[in-house]
Design a protein around this motif. Structure first.
Motif, PDB file in Angstrom:
ATOM      1  N   GLU A 199      -3.226   0.722  -3.690  1.00 38.37           N
ATOM      2  CA  GLU A 199      -2.893  -0.582  -3.612  1.00 38.37           C
ATOM      3  C   GLU A 199      -1.941  -0.890  -4.640  1.00 38.37           C
ATOM      4  OE1 GLU A 199      -5.258  -2.912  -0.052  1.00 38.37           O
ATOM      5  OE2 GLU A 199      -6.308  -2.015  -0.994  1.00 38.37           O
ATOM      6  N   GLY A 220      -7.820   1.519  -0.042  1.00 37.06           N
ATOM      7  CA  GLY A 220      -6.635   1.120   1.063  1.00 37.06           C
ATOM      8  C   GLY A 220      -7.125   1.112   2.550  1.00 37.06           C
ATOM      9  N   GLN A 243       1.190  -0.819   0.088  1.00 33.18           N
ATOM     10  CA  GLN A 243      -0.302  -0.154   0.195  1.00 33.18           C
ATOM     11  C   GLN A 243       0.244   0.993  -0.055  1.00 33.18           C
ATOM     12  OE1 GLN A 243      -3.179   0.542   2.508  1.00 33.18           O
ATOM     13  NE2 GLN A 243      -3.857  -2.040   2.650  1.00 33.18           N
TER      14      GLN A 243
END
Length: 434
Positions: free
Chosen positions: A232, A224, A182
């Motif tokens: 991501e 996220g 992420q």
């Protein structure tokens, strides 16, 4: 220390939540080959990871900045002011691919899979026949006949494969060698633009984009585990190419003050984002944890749990609540909670009375300048403005041994940069998603 089981009413559960207050336990995590290391594990160690938990049978980095240097508070500041990189390979990707992929997915999720366009993602839940929440993944539709379940912490692949043993949809169901990281924070879009070009700014919320980073194939989603701007990045063939992706992101992030951090539970709590295993589990109904919007009113196709969830909704609308606790948001006193809670801290209606509820996810909010928490409380105590008492451990209590006052407040606790589906529906006066 007493380990007596508190008398919180959990009569609607088969296996009660363990509410014994054991506190921090001085044990060392054993690192061996029974639990998997993700492709990014050694890279996390290079960036100073000093603790981990286990998530989806994989070691999960959960702290980089040492406590004596500010710990999670410092990591939080990077998230809300700059940009951060997270090792979240523990979000295992379960691929459902084949001619019946859409029909199979539509049968196992509560929302309508036929309404998900190709190269879009959705936050979804899967329930068992009793309506209990099995998992709340992000679901990616990468092709007409291919979906990826980006899992929260359960062995969902076994469930999906087991369902298909009896149903015989024409699909293959398997974990694939795709591991996400992420990129989260206000400068995430600037970093992503450096990595893939101006198209980064055109990726919509829950949109997907195929690209290459460092010469390696990725799928990027604007999603996220925060309420911040974020993405991501799902790396194909991650076992081979983890270093290639990671090092390119870190190098490009230097000009944006990037920091490698652990998942920011303090920010996801403020956004009202739930954590499976803390805020909900197999025995939790969606309506108990503010996920009733995930139960559509107009989906005609059958799905696992539909009959039970329709029954529960009907009972709720008739004024009959078939469960004993409701998840609420609390603003509470005490010293700043600056780390993960080792127990489900107990809640009483009065300062000196027996426990009736428990905190699931607490942290200190720098913006609100108060401790906040998600908590399960009895239904009569779930109304906004209701006061109650939380039994914090001595390190956070205002006076050791005495509970602190808490008040039920709105969730999310503060506006999100990227509002989730529940927030968006509420602004439109709706209570269910397709």
């Amino acid at each position: 220390m007493s380990y007596n089981v508190p008398s919180v009413d959990q009569s609607d559960r088969r296996v009660p939540i363990n509410l014994r207050q054991s506190g921090p336990t001085p044990v060392e995590m054993l690192i061996d080959t029974r639990v998997r290391k993700s492709p990014y594990w050694a890279l996390s160690m290079d960036h100073g990871c000093w603790r981990a938990s286990i998530y989806n049978r994989m070691y999960h980095p959960r702290g980089y900045v040492p406590r004596e240097e500010g710990g999670m508070t410092v990591e939080y500041q990077s998230l809300v002011n700059d940009v951060t990189l997270w090792n979240v390979a523990v979000e295992r990707q379960i691929q459902v691919k084949g001619p019946d992929a859409e029909a199979f997915v539509n049968y196992v999720i509560t929302r309508d899979a036929t309404k998900i366009p190709v190269m879009r993602a959705r936050y979804v839940i899967l329930c068992n026949e009793d309506g209990g929440i099995l998992n709340d993944p992000v679901l990616l539709r990468v092709a007409e006949d291919e979906f990826w379940f980006s899992l929260s912490d359960t062995d969902l692949m076994l469930w999906l494969q087991g369902v298909n043993v009896g149903r015989r949809f024409d699909v293959g169901i398997a974990e694939i060698d795709v591991a996400p990281v992420q990129i989260q924070g206000p400068k995430s879009v600037d970093l992503l633009e450096d990595l893939i070009g101006p198209v980064a700014r055109d990726i919509p919320s829950y949109g997907l984009h195929a690209a290459q980073i460092g010469g390696r194939d990725v799928i990027i989603s604007q999603t996220g585990f925060t309420g911040e701007k974020g993405y991501e990045v799902y790396l194909y063939d991650a076992t081979r190419y983890a270093e290639d992706l990671w090092k390119v992101i870190v190098a490009a992030g230097e000009r944006h003050n990037l920091r490698v951090v652990a998942p920011a539970h303090h920010r996801r709590i403020a956004a009202g984002i739930l954590s499976w295993g803390q805020d909900m589990d197999f025995e939790t109904l969606p309506f108990q944890v503010n996920l009733g919007y995930q139960v559509p009113r107009k989906k005609e196709a059958d799905y696992i749990g539909k009959a039970r969830l329709d029954e529960v909704r009907a009972r709720l609308e008739a004024g009959e609540v078939p469960y004993s606790t409701q998840l609420v948001g609390l603003a509470l006193g005490g010293k700043p909670i600056d780390d993960y809670a080792p127990d489900f801290w107990l809640i009483s209606a009065e300062a000196g009375s027996e426990a009736v509820g428990y905190v699931t996810s607490p942290w200190f909010s720098p913006e609100l300048e108060t401790n906040i928490a998600l908590a399960h409380v009895p239904l009569p105590m779930s109304e906004l403005g209701t006061e109650m008492w939380v039994h914090l451990p001595d390190q956070y209590a205002e006076t050791p041994g005495e509970p602190v006052c808490a008040t039920v407040v709105e969730v999310p606790f503060r506006p999100s940069v990227n509002p989730n589906q529940r927030e968006l529906l509420k602004t439109r006066g709706l209570d269910a998603a397709v």
